[in-house]
Design a protein around this motif. Structure first.
Motif, PDB file in Angstrom:
ATOM      1  N   ALA A  88       0.821  -1.213   0.000  1.00 27.85           N
ATOM      2  CA  ALA A  88       0.000   0.000   0.000  1.00 27.85           C
ATOM      3  C   ALA A  88       0.855   1.263   0.000  1.00 27.85           C
ATOM      4  N   ILE A  89       2.044   1.195   0.559  1.00 24.48           N
ATOM      5  CA  ILE A  89       2.921   2.369   0.574  1.00 24.48           C
ATOM      6  C   ILE A  89       4.133   2.172  -0.333  1.00 24.48           C
ATOM      7  N   GLY A  90       4.153   1.081  -1.071  1.00 25.18           N
ATOM      8  CA  GLY A  90       5.239   0.831  -2.008  1.00 25.18           C
ATOM      9  C   GLY A  90       6.534   0.454  -1.347  1.00 25.18           C
ATOM     10  N   MET A  91       6.454  -0.290  -0.257  1.00 24.66           N
ATOM     11  CA  MET A  91       7.658  -0.673   0.483  1.00 24.66           C
ATOM     12  C   MET A  91       7.788  -2.186   0.527  1.00 24.66           C
ATOM     13  N   GLY A  92       8.943  -2.681   0.091  1.00 25.85           N
ATOM     14  CA  GLY A  92       9.192  -4.105   0.125  1.00 25.85           C
ATOM     15  C   GLY A  92       9.693  -4.567   1.484  1.00 25.85           C
ATOM     16  N   PRO A  93       9.958  -5.846   1.645  1.00 24.16           N
ATOM     17  CA  PRO A  93      10.464  -6.368   2.916  1.00 24.16           C
ATOM     18  C   PRO A  93      11.858  -5.829   3.222  1.00 24.16           C
ATOM     19  N   ARG A  94      12.145  -5.734   4.505  1.00 27.86           N
ATOM     20  CA  ARG A  94      13.439  -5.237   4.941  1.00 27.86           C
ATOM     21  C   ARG A  94      13.894  -5.995   6.180  1.00 27.86           C
ATOM     22  N   THR A  95      15.195  -5.906   6.434  1.00 30.02           N
ATOM     23  CA  THR A  95      15.734  -6.381   7.698  1.00 30.02           C
ATOM     24  C   THR A  95      16.338  -5.174   8.403  1.00 30.02           C
ATOM     25  N   CYS A  96      15.923  -4.968   9.638  1.00 32.06           N
ATOM     26  CA  CYS A  96      16.304  -3.768  10.381  1.00 32.06           C
ATOM     27  C   CYS A  96      17.107  -4.149  11.620  1.00 32.06           C
ATOM     28  N   ALA A  97      18.183  -3.402  11.867  1.00 33.04           N
ATOM     29  CA  ALA A  97      18.945  -3.538  13.104  1.00 33.04           C
ATOM     30  C   ALA A  97      18.865  -2.213  13.856  1.00 33.04           C
ATOM     31  N   PRO A  98      18.086  -2.148  14.946  1.00 31.99           N
ATOM     32  CA  PRO A  98      18.073  -0.916  15.747  1.00 31.99           C
ATOM     33  C   PRO A  98      19.486  -0.587  16.236  1.00 31.99           C
ATOM     34  N   VAL A  99      19.860   0.664  16.149  1.00 37.05           N
ATOM     35  CA  VAL A  99      21.202   1.116  16.538  1.00 37.05           C
ATOM     36  C   VAL A  99      21.112   1.707  17.945  1.00 37.05           C
ATOM     37  N   ARG A 100      21.739   1.036  18.894  1.00 41.17           N
ATOM     38  CA  ARG A 100      21.660   1.467  20.293  1.00 41.17           C
ATOM     39  C   ARG A 100      23.039   1.475  20.941  1.00 41.17           C
ATOM     40  N   ARG A 101      23.149   2.329  21.963  1.00 40.36           N
ATOM     41  CA  ARG A 101      24.316   2.288  22.833  1.00 40.36           C
ATOM     42  C   ARG A 101      23.848   2.525  24.264  1.00 40.36           C
ATOM     43  N   ASP A 102      24.213   1.623  25.154  1.00 40.35           N
ATOM     44  CA  ASP A 102      23.808   1.709  26.560  1.00 40.35           C
ATOM     45  C   ASP A 102      22.295   1.852  26.707  1.00 40.35           C
ATOM     46  N   GLY A 103      21.560   1.145  25.843  1.00 47.79           N
ATOM     47  CA  GLY A 103      20.109   1.184  25.917  1.00 47.79           C
ATOM     48  C   GLY A 103      19.473   2.402  25.281  1.00 47.79           C
ATOM     49  N   VAL A 104      20.268   3.305  24.754  1.00 42.04           N
ATOM     50  CA  VAL A 104      19.742   4.523  24.126  1.00 42.04           C
ATOM     51  C   VAL A 104      19.611   4.301  22.630  1.00 42.04           C
ATOM     52  N   LEU A 105      18.414   4.507  22.102  1.00 44.39           N
ATOM     53  CA  LEU A 105      18.172   4.329  20.670  1.00 44.39           C
ATOM     54  C   LEU A 105      18.741   5.511  19.894  1.00 44.39           C
ATOM     55  N   LEU A 106      19.588   5.214  18.921  1.00 40.14           N
ATOM     56  CA  LEU A 106      20.221   6.255  18.114  1.00 40.14           C
ATOM     57  C   LEU A 106      19.740   6.268  16.670  1.00 40.14           C
TER      58      LEU A 106
END
Length: 384
Positions: A80-98
């Motif tokens: 519906a938004i024209g987005m295919g599948p992806r693999t995502c790695a959240p980027v964090r340091r010491d529990g803080v999302l960057l």
């Protein structure tokens, strides 16, 4: 931002043979590889052109809970938004999302070695982002200078000019709501605490300075992030105690707001029962009492308390007086708080009047006594 981040993205793209992109926590593009977009996936190209994810994509991504996800998440396609599948790695340091590191796998899912490489790259990106945005550099130096003018300069024209430049740098709209917070930190911890709080608040909605063991922050407030939340985020980031001012729509008035936050911090540092974090307006009369106490030279036993404390059982009499005043004169409620019989409390209050020459039936005398008792607490009296 940086050659380091671009190199990291290019190296990862070469290792996995797929398109790679790095976004900050607000879905703004930081770096991307040169791969051709997969057929039927318009989002990558749109993000590159706008340097940020399109609004409909942001709305969908916010429903996926990626900010709370583990090391890797495989997101499904959304035609519906024209987005295919992806693999995502959240980027964090010491529990803080960057931010978020993305790979577009295409028709073939990532293998275990490729997934491990993505996790490794996300950790490296976290270190790079943390170092680049940990408060150093010319940008933060300028912000610190503007905060000095805004919060310390006695000239209203200087404060107004600093407020205008700071708002322009941060993208803060005229008439937005702000608060100033002050945090007491451990030795050499103030900068780290403030930066951690900034990351947890909003990447561009909080600016700070550190002086000695004190961190000071100016933050843009929203309906979900009020002054109390600002104080709490500083405490959660490692501050010993943190207090926020009353909200203000006048950024040049931040100097006055800082005074209110400082008064509230004095209270939190000296009355542990009130907790480690609070907004000025959530502390009732305490901040005003702290200001009066400071103006009076911070007396240890303000009048008329010496007449009580120098007699036998004096602290017990002061606690009886305090309970009655805090209860608004409700002796039954005060007696329950003290775990004594009402008759006992009445006798103690009569003794207070006898020793001080003041009358609890007088509103002016009650005010004098209540101010004295609260100043006594601020001076470090035992809590019980």
């Amino acid at each position: 931002m940086a050659a380091d981040l671009q190199d990291l993205v290019d190296d990862l793209a070469g290792a996995v043979g797929r398109p790679v992109a790095l976004e900050d926590r607000r879905w703004r593009l930081l770096a991307f590889s040169a791969h051709t977009e997969p057929e039927g996936d318009r989002v990558r190209q749109a993000s590159i052109l706008a340097r940020a994810a399109p609004p409909d994509v942001v709305t969908w991504l916010d429903t996926l809970g990626l900010d709370r996800a583990g090391e890797l998440v495989d997101t499904p396609a959304n035609p519906a938004i024209g987005m295919g599948p992806r693999t995502c790695a959240p980027v964090r340091r010491d529990g803080v999302l960057l931010g978020f590191l993305w790979v577009i796998p295409g028709a073939r899912p990532l293998g275990q070695a490729e997934r491990a490489e993505l996790v490794r790259a996300a950790r490296e990106a976290a270190e790079t982002l943390w170092q680049r945005r940990a408060g150093g550099g010319e940008a933060h130096a300028r912000i610190a200078a503007l905060l000095g003018e805004l919060l310390d300069d006695p000239d209203p024209a200087v404060r107004s000019r600093a407020a205008g430049e700071l708002a322009a740098r941060q993208g803060w709209a005229r008439g937005a709501t702000f608060a100033v917070a002050v945090a007491a930190c451990g030795p050499d911890d103030a900068a780290e605490v403030a930066e951690r709080a900034r990351r947890r608040w909003h990447a561009d909605d909080l600016v700070w300075r550190a002086r000695g063991a004190t961190a000071t922050a100016v933050a843009h407030l929203t309906s979900d992030h009020d002054a109390g939340a600002l104080a709490r985020v500083l405490a959660d980031a490692g501050a010993v105690a943190a207090a926020a001012s009353a909200p203000t729509n006048d950024l040049p008035a931040a100097r006055e707001a800082l005074g209110g936050a400082a008064d509230a911090l004095v209270v939190l540092e000296r009355v542990p029962a009130l907790g480690p974090a609070a907004a000025h307006d959530d502390l009732g009369s305490w901040p005003l009492v702290a200001r009066l106490w400071d103006a009076a030279g911070r007396p240890a036993t303000p009048a008329p308390l010496p007449a009580l404390l120098t007699t036998r059982g004096g602290p017990e009499l002061v606690r009886a007086l305090e309970a009655a005043l805090d209860a608004g004169g409700d002796v039954a409620a005060a007696a329950r708080e003290l775990h004594v019989h009402r008759a006992t409390l009445y006798r103690r209050l009569e003794r207070v009047e006898e020793l001080t020459g003041l009358r609890l039936a007088s509103g002016d005398d009650r005010l004098r006594m209540h101010l004295a008792v609260r100043m006594w607490r601020l001076a470090g009296s035992p809590a019980s």
